[in-house]
Design a protein around this motif. Structure first.
Motif, PDB file in Angstrom:
ATOM      1  N   PHE A   3      -9.803   7.072   2.362  1.00 43.88           N
ATOM      2  CA  PHE A   3      -9.879   5.613   2.351  1.00 43.88           C
ATOM      3  C   PHE A   3     -11.196   5.224   3.000  1.00 43.88           C
ATOM      4  O   PHE A   3     -11.401   5.449   4.191  1.00 43.88           O
ATOM      5  N   LYS A  39     -10.044   5.678  -2.213  1.00 44.89           N
ATOM      6  CA  LYS A  39      -9.629   4.278  -2.316  1.00 44.89           C
ATOM      7  C   LYS A  39     -10.507   3.500  -1.342  1.00 44.89           C
ATOM      8  O   LYS A  39     -10.711   3.920  -0.206  1.00 44.89           O
ATOM      9  N   TYR A  40     -11.009   2.377  -1.778  1.00 49.27           N
ATOM     10  CA  TYR A  40     -11.851   1.541  -0.930  1.00 49.27           C
ATOM     11  C   TYR A  40     -11.028   0.390  -0.368  1.00 49.27           C
ATOM     12  O   TYR A  40     -10.135  -0.123  -1.031  1.00 49.27           O
ATOM     13  N   TRP A  41     -11.324   0.003   0.860  1.00 57.21           N
ATOM     14  CA  TRP A  41     -10.613  -1.100   1.507  1.00 57.21           C
ATOM     15  C   TRP A  41     -11.598  -2.104   2.062  1.00 57.21           C
ATOM     16  O   TRP A  41     -12.746  -1.781   2.321  1.00 57.21           O
ATOM     17  N   ASP A  46      -5.713  -4.802   3.880  1.00 57.86           N
ATOM     18  CA  ASP A  46      -5.939  -4.072   2.636  1.00 57.86           C
ATOM     19  C   ASP A  46      -5.755  -2.575   2.877  1.00 57.86           C
ATOM     20  O   ASP A  46      -5.098  -1.880   2.093  1.00 57.86           O
ATOM     21  N   LEU A  47      -6.315  -2.069   3.971  1.00 60.05           N
ATOM     22  CA  LEU A  47      -6.181  -0.654   4.318  1.00 60.05           C
ATOM     23  C   LEU A  47      -4.714  -0.288   4.530  1.00 60.05           C
ATOM     24  O   LEU A  47      -4.231   0.708   3.999  1.00 60.05           O
ATOM     25  N   GLY A  49      -2.001  -1.631   3.356  1.00 58.71           N
ATOM     26  CA  GLY A  49      -1.279  -1.610   2.089  1.00 58.71           C
ATOM     27  C   GLY A  49      -1.589  -0.375   1.260  1.00 58.71           C
ATOM     28  O   GLY A  49      -0.687   0.248   0.691  1.00 58.71           O
ATOM     29  N   LYS A  50      -2.852  -0.008   1.209  1.00 56.96           N
ATOM     30  CA  LYS A  50      -3.245   1.149   0.407  1.00 56.96           C
ATOM     31  C   LYS A  50      -2.733   2.456   1.010  1.00 56.96           C
ATOM     32  O   LYS A  50      -2.309   3.354   0.280  1.00 56.96           O
ATOM     33  N   MET A  53       1.067   2.635   0.281  1.00 58.19           N
ATOM     34  CA  MET A  53       1.327   3.008  -1.112  1.00 58.19           C
ATOM     35  C   MET A  53       1.041   4.489  -1.355  1.00 58.19           C
ATOM     36  O   MET A  53       1.791   5.178  -2.045  1.00 58.19           O
ATOM     37  N   ALA A  54      -0.034   5.008  -0.763  1.00 54.90           N
ATOM     38  CA  ALA A  54      -0.380   6.422  -0.938  1.00 54.90           C
ATOM     39  C   ALA A  54       0.683   7.319  -0.319  1.00 54.90           C
ATOM     40  O   ALA A  54       1.075   8.330  -0.916  1.00 54.90           O
ATOM     41  N   SER A  63       1.717  12.303  -6.297  1.00 49.50           N
ATOM     42  CA  SER A  63       0.265  12.355  -6.133  1.00 49.50           C
ATOM     43  C   SER A  63      -0.363  13.392  -7.044  1.00 49.50           C
ATOM     44  O   SER A  63      -1.415  13.179  -7.612  1.00 49.50           O
TER      45      SER A  63
END
Length: 73
Positions: A3, A39-41, A46-47, A49-50, A53-54, A63
């Protein structure tokens, strides 16, 4: 999966928060992981959430890739 903070968001950080002596090492790290699944945040929400989800996908075995690398830089 890594991330990484989006480039535009990085430019908004105050200069006193940047550790310039570590910048070259950080850029090498970013270049290495940009060749992999990344994944970019933009901000902490935002971070969060990502990452959530991961982890959910990883726990479900969806995955299909290497282990997660938690490097929020």
């Amino acid at each position: 999966m890594a991330f990484l903070l989006e480039g535009g968001a990085r430019k908004t950080w105050a200069a006193e928060k940047v550790e310039f002596e570590r910048k070259a090492k950080l850029e090498r790290f970013r270049k290495l992981y940009e060749k992999k699944l990344v994944k970019y945040w933009r901000n902490k929400d935002d971070l969060a959430g990502k990452v959530a989800m991961a982890i959910r996908r990883y726990d479900r075995g969806l995955s299909g890739g290497p282990p997660l690398v938690f490097a929020a830089v």
